[in-house]
Scaffold this active site. Structure first.
Site, PDB file in Angstrom:
ATOM      1  N   PRO A 190       0.818  -1.222   0.000  1.00 13.19           N
ATOM      2  CA  PRO A 190       0.000   0.000   0.000  1.00 13.19           C
ATOM      3  C   PRO A 190       0.853   1.275   0.000  1.00 13.19           C
ATOM      4  O   PRO A 190       0.594   2.208  -0.764  1.00 13.19           O
ATOM      5  CB  PRO A 190      -0.805  -0.135   1.299  1.00 13.19           C
ATOM      6  N   TYR A 191       1.879   1.279   0.850  1.00 23.76           N
ATOM      7  CA  TYR A 191       2.725   2.477   0.942  1.00 23.76           C
ATOM      8  C   TYR A 191       3.506   2.720  -0.352  1.00 23.76           C
ATOM      9  O   TYR A 191       3.535   3.830  -0.877  1.00 23.76           O
ATOM     10  CB  TYR A 191       3.688   2.328   2.125  1.00 23.76           C
ATOM     11  N   THR A 192       4.134   1.666  -0.884  1.00 25.56           N
ATOM     12  CA  THR A 192       4.944   1.863  -2.092  1.00 25.56           C
ATOM     13  C   THR A 192       4.053   2.217  -3.288  1.00 25.56           C
ATOM     14  O   THR A 192       4.453   3.008  -4.140  1.00 25.56           O
ATOM     15  CB  THR A 192       5.811   0.622  -2.418  1.00 25.56           C
TER      16      THR A 192
ATOM     17  N   SER B  89       1.437   4.058  -3.101  1.00 29.21           N
ATOM     18  CA  SER B  89       1.116   5.493  -2.954  1.00 29.21           C
ATOM     19  C   SER B  89       2.307   6.360  -3.357  1.00 29.21           C
ATOM     20  O   SER B  89       2.146   7.400  -3.993  1.00 29.21           O
ATOM     21  CB  SER B  89       0.679   5.805  -1.516  1.00 29.21           C
TER      22      SER B  89
END
Ligand SMILES: NC(=O)c1ccc[n+]([C@@H]2O[C@H](COP(=O)([O-])OP(=O)(O)OC[C@H]3O[C@@H](n4cnc5c(N)ncnc54)[C@H](OP(=O)(O)O)[C@@H]3O)[C@@H](O)[C@H]2O)c1
Length: 318
Positions: A172-174, A176
């Protein structure tokens, strides 16, 4: 006696200087910058550095205590702002307009990290990730665009080396931060005709509260519990020092922001990493992607042609 003659002697020795009309020294106008997510970590450090280096900072935060602490800093005006709330964004635009300083730069820094396996992460948590890290900069930039176009200013966003590299549990973070890369390049092309310059600052690992906030969400979401295929990996994540004490304070990141504001021709990307290892893994990941993209396709470049392309890009930087 000595005390009385000294001013007289000075006046005689430097008559021109003594009689020169006192002209006011021209003051460089204090340019205004708005920073989101200024309560802790990179945003807080950047606020301090910019405010100490001639900028007026609209430092935005969500909690009363943080707003109070920011308001106590010289050259700083604290504003309440959640980047997922359009009414608060609109109110901030109004405040900046009424402030009469214009806006030279927007720093989209606010962000959260959702770390969870992609086949187990809830749609709600994925949306939460994108809402802050991707829709946040989009909403802010859209709202402040008229002021930034008026000042021929700058849009800067805190990306990450996670905009280039990926790792298991970091989906999810990467995702974004990869989106922030595309946001930056497209926006740069679209705002170039209006004289607005766009950059992304891409930090490696620095001390901040981001992992502590991430952990809370991971635990609340029940990830890694019974039935998870990734219990070991998630356990490992949760046992990491959450306040990131092992990492340096983000002084270098704040310094990069200062350069991005002061450079006459700012770079598109400011990668700021604490060591060679993080630089290497990021550059290698970017090169690996080029090689994979080129492999076995109808119009593949051979080695010499690839090196020539690399040389051409390097020359553009000179
Ligand atoms: N630290 C690193 O190693 C690192 C590396 C690469 C990139 N980054 C990026 O750097 C940026 C800042 O993170 P940080 O590491 O300094 O972590 P941090 O200390 O947790 O700071 C995050 C900031 O974002 C704010 N925020 C979160 N959601 C928000 C929302 N919806 N609206 C407004 N503000 C919001 C937080 O406010 P609250 O205090 O109210 O929660 C806080 O001020 C993020 O974009 C992050 O992805 C950090």
């Amino acid at each position: 006696m000595k005390l009385r003659t000294a001013p007289l002697l000075a006046a005689l020795a430097f008559p021109l200087l003594a009689q020169a009309p006192t002209e006011p020294t021209p003051q460089k106008p204090q340019r205004a910058v708005l920073v989101t997510g200024a309560s802790t970590g990179i945003g807080r450090k950047t606020t301090e550095v910019l405010a100490q280096n001639g900028f007026f900072v609209y430092a935005t935060a969500r909690k009363d205590d943080d707003l109070k602490a920011l308001a106590a800093l010289p050259n700083v005006q604290a504003l309440r702002l959640d980047v997922t709330k359009q009414d608060q964004i609109d109110a901030a635009v109004k405040t900046v307009q009424e402030g009469g300083r214009g806006l030279f730069a927007l720093i989209n820094n606010a962000g959260v990290a959702v770390l969870a396996p992609l086949i187990e992460v809830s749609e709600r948590d994925l949306a939460f990730q994108m809402d802050a890290n991707v829709y946040g900069p989009y909403r802010m930039t859209k709202a402040f665009a008229p002021l930034l176009i008026e000042s021929k200013g700058r849009v800067l966003t805190t990306g990450s080396i996670s905009g280039i590299v990926t790792w298991p549990m970091g989906g999810p973070y990467t995702m974004s931060k990869h989106a922030v890369e595309a946001f930056t390049d497209t926006l740069a092309a679209e705002l170039q005709p209006f004289g607005v310059q766009v950059s992304v600052v891409e930090p490696g690992n620095y001390r901040s509260e981001i992992m502590a906030n991430m952990k809370e969400r991971l635990v609340q979401g029940g990830y890694g519990g019974a039935g998870s295929r990734y219990q070991k990996q998630l356990d490992r994540l949760l046992t990491q020092p959450m306040h990131r004490e092992q990492y340096r304070e983000p002084d270098d990141v704040a310094a990069a922001y200062l350069s991005a504001l002061e450079d006459a021709t700012p770079k598109r990307r400011y990668m700021v990493v604490p060591d060679q290892r993080e630089a290497e893994l990021t550059i290698r990941a970017a090169i690996a992607r080029v090689v994979q993209l080129n492999a076995e396709q109808a119009f593949a470049y051979d080695r010499d042609a690839l090196v020539k392309l690399l040389d051409e890009e390097l020359r553009k930087q000179q």
